[in-house]
Write a protein that holds these residues in place. Structure first.
Motif, PDB file in Angstrom:
ATOM      1  N   ALA A 185       1.144  -1.159   0.194  1.00 17.01           N
ATOM      2  CA  ALA A 185       0.156  -0.094   0.005  1.00 17.01           C
ATOM      3  C   ALA A 185       0.609   1.379   0.164  1.00 17.01           C
ATOM      4  CB  ALA A 185      -0.595   0.268   1.329  1.00 17.01           C
ATOM      5  N   ARG A 186       0.272   2.214  -0.314  1.00 15.30           N
ATOM      6  CA  ARG A 186       1.156   3.571  -0.595  1.00 15.30           C
ATOM      7  C   ARG A 186       1.053   4.682   1.285  1.00 15.30           C
ATOM      8  NH1 ARG A 186      -0.996   8.949  -4.258  1.00 15.30           N
ATOM      9  NH2 ARG A 186       0.500  10.336  -3.321  1.00 15.30           N
ATOM     10  N   VAL A 187       1.391   4.702   2.109  1.00 10.57           N
ATOM     11  CA  VAL A 187       1.172   5.188   2.796  1.00 10.57           C
ATOM     12  C   VAL A 187       1.380   7.058   3.369  1.00 10.57           C
ATOM     13  CG1 VAL A 187       2.209   4.914   5.796  1.00 10.57           C
ATOM     14  CG2 VAL A 187       1.713   3.023   4.285  1.00 10.57           C
ATOM     15  N   VAL A 188       0.557   7.782   3.470  1.00 13.84           N
ATOM     16  CA  VAL A 188       0.476   8.506   3.662  1.00 13.84           C
ATOM     17  C   VAL A 188       0.673   9.247   5.681  1.00 13.84           C
ATOM     18  CG1 VAL A 188      -0.048  11.070   4.074  1.00 13.84           C
ATOM     19  CG2 VAL A 188      -0.992   9.787   1.612  1.00 13.84           C
ATOM     20  N   ALA A 189       2.031   9.606   5.764  1.00 13.50           N
ATOM     21  CA  ALA A 189       2.036  10.097   7.435  1.00 13.50           C
ATOM     22  C   ALA A 189       2.180  11.227   8.047  1.00 13.50           C
ATOM     23  CB  ALA A 189       3.365   9.290   7.826  1.00 13.50           C
ATOM     24  N   THR A 190       1.442  11.584   9.103  1.00 15.66           N
ATOM     25  CA  THR A 190       1.635  12.745   9.647  1.00 15.66           C
ATOM     26  C   THR A 190       1.737  12.307  11.287  1.00 15.66           C
ATOM     27  OG1 THR A 190      -1.097  12.109  10.878  1.00 15.66           O
ATOM     28  CG2 THR A 190      -1.000  12.872   8.798  1.00 15.66           C
ATOM     29  N   LEU A 197       8.751  11.873  11.192  1.00 14.66           N
ATOM     30  CA  LEU A 197       8.485  11.811   9.689  1.00 14.66           C
ATOM     31  C   LEU A 197       9.206  11.161   8.991  1.00 14.66           C
ATOM     32  CD1 LEU A 197       6.032  14.781   8.994  1.00 14.66           C
ATOM     33  CD2 LEU A 197       5.396  12.338   9.008  1.00 14.66           C
ATOM     34  N   ARG A 198      10.450  11.748   9.441  1.00 11.23           N
ATOM     35  CA  ARG A 198      11.493  10.853   8.939  1.00 11.23           C
ATOM     36  C   ARG A 198      12.092   9.560   9.154  1.00 11.23           C
ATOM     37  NH1 ARG A 198      13.664  16.697   9.070  1.00 11.23           N
ATOM     38  NH2 ARG A 198      14.645  16.476  11.173  1.00 11.23           N
ATOM     39  N   ARG A 199      12.022   9.456   9.759  1.00 14.07           N
ATOM     40  CA  ARG A 199      11.856   8.252  10.220  1.00 14.07           C
ATOM     41  C   ARG A 199      10.656   6.874  10.096  1.00 14.07           C
ATOM     42  NH1 ARG A 199      13.685   8.208  16.786  1.00 14.07           N
ATOM     43  NH2 ARG A 199      14.206   6.069  16.594  1.00 14.07           N
ATOM     44  N   VAL A 200       9.815   7.386  10.045  1.00 11.07           N
ATOM     45  CA  VAL A 200       8.515   6.668   9.628  1.00 11.07           C
ATOM     46  C   VAL A 200       8.764   6.268   7.831  1.00 11.07           C
ATOM     47  CG1 VAL A 200       6.486   6.838   8.846  1.00 11.07           C
ATOM     48  CG2 VAL A 200       6.947   7.613  11.038  1.00 11.07           C
ATOM     49  N   ALA A 201       9.184   7.930   7.270  1.00 11.44           N
ATOM     50  CA  ALA A 201       9.351   7.199   5.733  1.00 11.44           C
ATOM     51  C   ALA A 201      10.498   6.109   5.655  1.00 11.44           C
ATOM     52  CB  ALA A 201      10.324   8.666   5.317  1.00 11.44           C
ATOM     53  N   ALA A 202      11.456   5.973   6.560  1.00 20.50           N
ATOM     54  CA  ALA A 202      11.900   4.626   6.654  1.00 20.50           C
ATOM     55  C   ALA A 202      12.001   3.623   6.749  1.00 20.50           C
ATOM     56  CB  ALA A 202      13.513   5.029   7.521  1.00 20.50           C
ATOM     57  N   LEU A 203      10.343   3.358   7.477  1.00 19.82           N
ATOM     58  CA  LEU A 203       9.653   2.164   7.545  1.00 19.82           C
ATOM     59  C   LEU A 203       8.537   2.220   6.084  1.00 19.82           C
ATOM     60  CD1 LEU A 203       8.831   2.673  11.761  1.00 19.82           C
ATOM     61  CD2 LEU A 203      10.447   1.234  10.471  1.00 19.82           C
ATOM     62  N   GLY A 204       8.799   3.234   5.130  1.00 16.69           N
ATOM     63  CA  GLY A 204       8.008   2.365   4.376  1.00 16.69           C
ATOM     64  C   GLY A 204       6.816   3.784   3.248  1.00 16.69           C
ATOM     65  N   ALA A 205       7.084   5.157   4.569  1.00 16.19           N
ATOM     66  CA  ALA A 205       6.184   5.965   4.125  1.00 16.19           C
ATOM     67  C   ALA A 205       6.237   6.505   2.917  1.00 16.19           C
ATOM     68  CB  ALA A 205       5.789   6.945   5.328  1.00 16.19           C
ATOM     69  N   SER A 206       5.548   6.912   2.677  1.00 14.95           N
ATOM     70  CA  SER A 206       5.907   7.904   0.704  1.00 14.95           C
ATOM     71  C   SER A 206       5.286   9.190   0.851  1.00 14.95           C
ATOM     72  CB  SER A 206       5.250   6.983  -0.332  1.00 14.95           C
ATOM     73  OG  SER A 206       4.145   6.530  -0.076  1.00 14.95           O
ATOM     74  N   ASP A 207       4.574   9.365   1.454  1.00 22.54           N
ATOM     75  CA  ASP A 207       4.056  11.220   1.507  1.00 22.54           C
ATOM     76  C   ASP A 207       3.933  11.147   2.447  1.00 22.54           C
ATOM     77  OD1 ASP A 207       3.118  11.077  -1.411  1.00 22.54           O
ATOM     78  OD2 ASP A 207       2.284   9.174  -0.892  1.00 22.54           O
ATOM     79  N   LEU A 208       4.280  12.296   3.519  1.00 22.84           N
ATOM     80  CA  LEU A 208       5.079  13.211   4.779  1.00 22.84           C
ATOM     81  C   LEU A 208       3.723  14.449   5.204  1.00 22.84           C
ATOM     82  CD1 LEU A 208       8.381  12.299   4.911  1.00 22.84           C
ATOM     83  CD2 LEU A 208       7.142  10.495   6.004  1.00 22.84           C
ATOM     84  N   ILE A 209       3.388  14.446   6.325  1.00 22.20           N
ATOM     85  CA  ILE A 209       2.326  15.937   6.516  1.00 22.20           C
ATOM     86  C   ILE A 209       3.211  16.200   8.039  1.00 22.20           C
ATOM     87  CG2 ILE A 209       0.606  17.189   6.310  1.00 22.20           C
ATOM     88  CD1 ILE A 209      -0.349  15.098   4.984  1.00 22.20           C
ATOM     89  N   ASN A 210       3.211  16.607   8.347  1.00 24.42           N
ATOM     90  CA  ASN A 210       3.338  18.137   9.077  1.00 24.42           C
ATOM     91  C   ASN A 210       2.276  18.438   9.792  1.00 24.42           C
ATOM     92  OD1 ASN A 210       4.341  19.622  11.746  1.00 24.42           O
ATOM     93  ND2 ASN A 210       6.296  19.811  11.860  1.00 24.42           N
ATOM     94  N   TYR A 211       1.569  18.370  10.581  1.00 24.45           N
ATOM     95  CA  TYR A 211       0.154  18.796  10.800  1.00 24.45           C
ATOM     96  C   TYR A 211       0.198  20.373  12.058  1.00 24.45           C
ATOM     97  CZ  TYR A 211       0.222  16.482  15.160  1.00 24.45           C
ATOM     98  OH  TYR A 211       0.042  16.210  16.653  1.00 24.45           O
ATOM     99  N   ARG A 212       1.752  19.946  12.010  1.00 20.80           N
ATOM    100  CA  ARG A 212       1.654  21.187  12.783  1.00 20.80           C
ATOM    101  C   ARG A 212       1.448  22.901  11.657  1.00 20.80           C
ATOM    102  NH1 ARG A 212       1.162  21.776  18.202  1.00 20.80           N
ATOM    103  NH2 ARG A 212       1.796  19.860  19.185  1.00 20.80           N
ATOM    104  N   THR A 213       2.799  22.243  10.574  1.00 20.55           N
ATOM    105  CA  THR A 213       3.204  23.380   9.720  1.00 20.55           C
ATOM    106  C   THR A 213       1.883  23.230   8.674  1.00 20.55           C
ATOM    107  OG1 THR A 213       4.503  21.914   8.992  1.00 20.55           O
ATOM    108  CG2 THR A 213       5.524  23.126  10.626  1.00 20.55           C
ATOM    109  N   THR A 214       1.404  21.850   8.608  1.00 20.64           N
ATOM    110  CA  THR A 214       0.068  21.944   7.575  1.00 20.64           C
ATOM    111  C   THR A 214      -1.234  21.205   8.216  1.00 20.64           C
ATOM    112  OG1 THR A 214       1.745  21.105   5.935  1.00 20.64           O
ATOM    113  CG2 THR A 214      -0.637  20.460   5.707  1.00 20.64           C
ATOM    114  N   PRO A 215      -1.867  22.849   9.165  1.00 18.74           N
ATOM    115  CA  PRO A 215      -3.060  22.506  10.922  1.00 18.74           C
ATOM    116  C   PRO A 215      -4.033  22.144   9.439  1.00 18.74           C
ATOM    117  CG  PRO A 215      -3.025  24.573  10.065  1.00 18.74           C
ATOM    118  CD  PRO A 215      -1.395  23.865   9.094  1.00 18.74           C
TER     119      PRO A 215
END
Length: 337
Positions: A185-190, A197-215
């Protein structure tokens, strides 16, 4: 035996005590506990915000336990002394739909859990430990991993090529990333942390969203999916954020509501839910049959849980404090050899 018992609500009232070692009755096994892991639920019980009216005085907390069978009770034939076993959160939920009274049979509250040198399990509900994992690793599975598996596989029927939105970097979330990635599956992580988020990307997440800077992160999810939305959301926050999850999910998609970090009530906007026909399903871990299937899959995939830190039995209160700090991965307490 030594056991940590909750003498009143509040972490200062979690105290190490001497208790009689229990003996297994008919249909039970005595387990020498090797390791336990903590979930947000364990903190909520100690804080007195998780079904406080159901929690007995002097409760031994923590469901998630791995250990070795030390003694079998009368009538037990499926286990032998020396077998490696895991606790199953709902000790009576073996398969099918849950019964109304399943919460009355939860280990770690209201039933005694595994933060002790020995614990009693019902023979029919105990689960074999995956052969590829140590007891410390395996102790992370009963709630966090099974919740993720139940949300995505048992309920969600996740297929390769589908998309999954995973919130945060707690235990359920990281297992969701690992399971979804392994299933194609494609994984979007917040997260609120770019480092996490960088560490989640190492586990396989392909799209990363910081919900503080992107409310308004739901809008970003729609941009990432060409306006379609994701197929699945693993919702660990709830509260006000549940409305954004509905917006971020495709028409007739799935939201697995697995947590309540944002509060135990959610002011839901009804019309967007009606128009999108999104299904919201409460996920309270899962049954034993799914646990067995997940463990076989874990062995085949050689999946390894993400562990933040390991504490000694005597440091159990420090382990709870670390959980409060927002770790990356599971908090494990080493109980015995």
């Amino acid at each position: 035996m030594r056991a940590w018992q909750l003498e009143d609500f509040g972490l200062d009232n979690l105290r190490l005590a001497e208790r009689p070692t229990p003996r297994p009755k008919r249909g039970e096994i005595l387990v020498k506990v090797s390791a336990v892991s903590l979930n947000y639920r364990d903190k909520a019980i100690v804080d007195g915000v998780y079904d406080p009216e159901k929690m007995p005085k002097y409760l031994i907390p923590v469901n998630d336990a791995a250990g070795v069978v030390a003694e079998v009770g009368p009538g037990v034939t499926e286990w032998q002394v020396g077998d490696r076993v895991l606790s199953h959160f709902y000790s009576h939920w073996l398969d099918g739909a849950p019964a109304r009274d399943e919460p009355d049979w939860q280990l770690g509250g209201p039933l005694d859990g595994g933060l002790a040198e020995y614990m009693i399990l019902e023979a029919k509900s105990a689960v074999p430990t995956p052969a590829n994992l140590t007891d410390e690793q395996a102790s992370t599975l009963p709630i966090a991993a099974l919740t993720a598996w139940f949300a995505l596989v048992e309920y969600g029927k996740l297929q390769p090529g589908e998309s999954v939105l995973v919130q945060g970097t707690g235990g359920v979330s990281l297992f969701s990333v690992q399971i979804a990635t392994a299933l194609g599956a494609r994984v979007v992580a917040t997260s609120s942390s770019d480092e996490k988020l960088r560490r989640v990307a190492a586990l396989g997440a392909s799209d990363l969203i910081n919900y503080r800077t992107t409310p308004n992160w739901a809008d970003h999810v729609l941009d990432l999916t060409n306006g379609r939305g994701v197929d699945h959301v693993v919702e660990v926050v709830a509260g006000e954020g549940l409305n954004q999850s509905v917006r971020a999910t495709k028409a007739a998609g799935h939201i697995a509501l697995v947590g309540f970090l944002g509060g135990q009530t959610a002011p839901l906007n009804v019309m967007p839910l009606l128009y999108s026909q999104v299904a919201i399903r409460g996920i309270a871990v899962g049954h034993r049959r799914a646990f067995l299937e997940m463990n076989r899959w874990i062995e085949q995939q050689h999946l390894e849980p993400v562990i933040d830190s390991v504490f000694s039995f005597e440091e159990s209160r420090r382990a709870y404090e670390r959980l409060e700090q927002g770790p990356f991965g599971k908090i494990v307490i080493r109980v015995g050899d």
